[in-house]
Design a protein around this motif. Structure first.
Motif, PDB file in Angstrom:
ATOM      1  N   PRO A   1     -63.341 -12.464   4.965  1.00 15.33           N
ATOM      2  CA  PRO A   1     -63.671 -13.191   6.190  1.00 15.33           C
ATOM      3  C   PRO A   1     -64.801 -14.207   6.043  1.00 15.33           C
ATOM      4  O   PRO A   1     -65.048 -14.992   6.941  1.00 15.33           O
ATOM      5  CB  PRO A   1     -64.092 -12.072   7.143  1.00 15.33           C
ATOM      6  N   GLY A   2     -65.474 -14.231   4.901  1.00 14.41           N
ATOM      7  CA  GLY A   2     -66.660 -15.062   4.738  1.00 14.41           C
ATOM      8  C   GLY A   2     -66.468 -16.536   5.028  1.00 14.41           C
ATOM      9  O   GLY A   2     -67.357 -17.188   5.584  1.00 14.41           O
ATOM     10  N   LEU A   3     -65.323 -17.068   4.690  1.00 12.58           N
ATOM     11  CA  LEU A   3     -65.055 -18.481   4.926  1.00 12.58           C
ATOM     12  C   LEU A   3     -65.072 -18.821   6.422  1.00 12.58           C
ATOM     13  O   LEU A   3     -65.392 -19.945   6.804  1.00 12.58           O
ATOM     14  CB  LEU A   3     -63.689 -18.849   4.324  1.00 12.58           C
ATOM     15  N   TYR A   4     -64.756 -17.857   7.258  1.00 11.72           N
ATOM     16  CA  TYR A   4     -64.654 -18.090   8.701  1.00 11.72           C
ATOM     17  C   TYR A   4     -65.904 -17.676   9.472  1.00 11.72           C
ATOM     18  O   TYR A   4     -66.040 -17.968  10.654  1.00 11.72           O
ATOM     19  CB  TYR A   4     -63.431 -17.349   9.258  1.00 11.72           C
ATOM     20  N   GLU A   5     -66.818 -16.999   8.801  1.00 11.00           N
ATOM     21  CA  GLU A   5     -68.003 -16.498   9.497  1.00 11.00           C
ATOM     22  C   GLU A   5     -68.885 -17.595  10.091  1.00 11.00           C
ATOM     23  O   GLU A   5     -69.345 -17.460  11.231  1.00 11.00           O
ATOM     24  CB  GLU A   5     -68.824 -15.592   8.583  1.00 11.00           C
ATOM     25  N   PRO A   6     -69.140 -18.703   9.392  1.00 14.94           N
ATOM     26  CA  PRO A   6     -69.959 -19.747  10.029  1.00 14.94           C
ATOM     27  C   PRO A   6     -69.344 -20.277  11.331  1.00 14.94           C
ATOM     28  O   PRO A   6     -70.053 -20.516  12.313  1.00 14.94           O
ATOM     29  CB  PRO A   6     -70.031 -20.846   8.963  1.00 14.94           C
ATOM     30  N   GLY A   7     -68.014 -20.446  11.353  1.00 16.19           N
ATOM     31  CA  GLY A   7     -67.351 -20.888  12.582  1.00 16.19           C
ATOM     32  C   GLY A   7     -67.489 -19.872  13.691  1.00 16.19           C
ATOM     33  O   GLY A   7     -67.717 -20.222  14.856  1.00 16.19           O
ATOM     34  N   LYS A   8     -67.372 -18.592  13.335  1.00 14.55           N
ATOM     35  CA  LYS A   8     -67.550 -17.521  14.321  1.00 14.55           C
ATOM     36  C   LYS A   8     -68.960 -17.567  14.898  1.00 14.55           C
ATOM     37  O   LYS A   8     -69.152 -17.525  16.119  1.00 14.55           O
ATOM     38  CB  LYS A   8     -67.308 -16.159  13.675  1.00 14.55           C
ATOM     39  N   ILE A   9     -69.941 -17.700  14.018  1.00 14.82           N
ATOM     40  CA  ILE A   9     -71.330 -17.716  14.475  1.00 14.82           C
ATOM     41  C   ILE A   9     -71.589 -18.913  15.389  1.00 14.82           C
ATOM     42  O   ILE A   9     -72.194 -18.771  16.462  1.00 14.82           O
ATOM     43  CB  ILE A   9     -72.293 -17.725  13.264  1.00 14.82           C
ATOM     44  N   LEU A  10     -71.124 -20.099  14.988  1.00 14.41           N
ATOM     45  CA  LEU A  10     -71.333 -21.282  15.826  1.00 14.41           C
ATOM     46  C   LEU A  10     -70.598 -21.158  17.155  1.00 14.41           C
ATOM     47  O   LEU A  10     -71.141 -21.543  18.200  1.00 14.41           O
ATOM     48  CB  LEU A  10     -70.897 -22.547  15.088  1.00 14.41           C
ATOM     49  N   ASN A  11     -69.393 -20.635  17.142  1.00 15.07           N
ATOM     50  CA  ASN A  11     -68.642 -20.463  18.379  1.00 15.07           C
ATOM     51  C   ASN A  11     -69.421 -19.605  19.370  1.00 15.07           C
ATOM     52  O   ASN A  11     -69.585 -19.962  20.534  1.00 15.07           O
ATOM     53  CB  ASN A  11     -67.276 -19.840  18.095  1.00 15.07           C
TER      54      ASN A  11
END
Length: 112
Positions: free
Chosen positions: A72-82
């Motif tokens: 999931p690491g590739l998607y974590e920054p998007g999750k955090i910003l969302n």
């Protein structure tokens, strides 16, 4: 390769990893600091919101199924910003207090 040389190489690699991690964290911090000013009131803010929501959902899917080949690491920054932008009131139609409550609930569920 001698043990000393191997230890030296490992220390150098660790330092490089730390430097890259610091750089990535810095990029993320700049985005988190700057984007709210650019997104509030922007005519295409909903498109950005949808992209980050997709990253958030994908992160949750992959986290729920660690046996998959992709982490999931590739998607974590998007999750955090969302979630951050929801709490900051950047997203139209999203109540910041409700977003904060939902984010806390998601973290609580993940810890179980």
């Amino acid at each position: 390769m001698s043990e000393q040389a191997l230890r030296q190489e490992i220390a150098e690699l660790r330092a490089k990893i730390e430097a890259v991690d610091d750089w990535a964290a810095g990029v993320h911090r700049v985005l988190a600091d700057v984007l709210p000013f650019l997104l509030r009131g922007h005519p295409e803010v909903e498109k950005v919101q949808q992209l980050l929501q997709q990253a958030d959902r994908r992160y949750e899917e992959l986290s729920a199924h660690p046996e998959t080949s992709q982490g999931p690491g590739l998607y974590e920054p998007g999750k955090i910003l969302n979630r951050l932008f929801g709490v900051q009131g950047v997203w139209p139609g999203v109540d910041p207090q409700q977003a904060a409550h939902e984010s806390v609930e998601q973290v609580s569920r993940a810890k179980r």
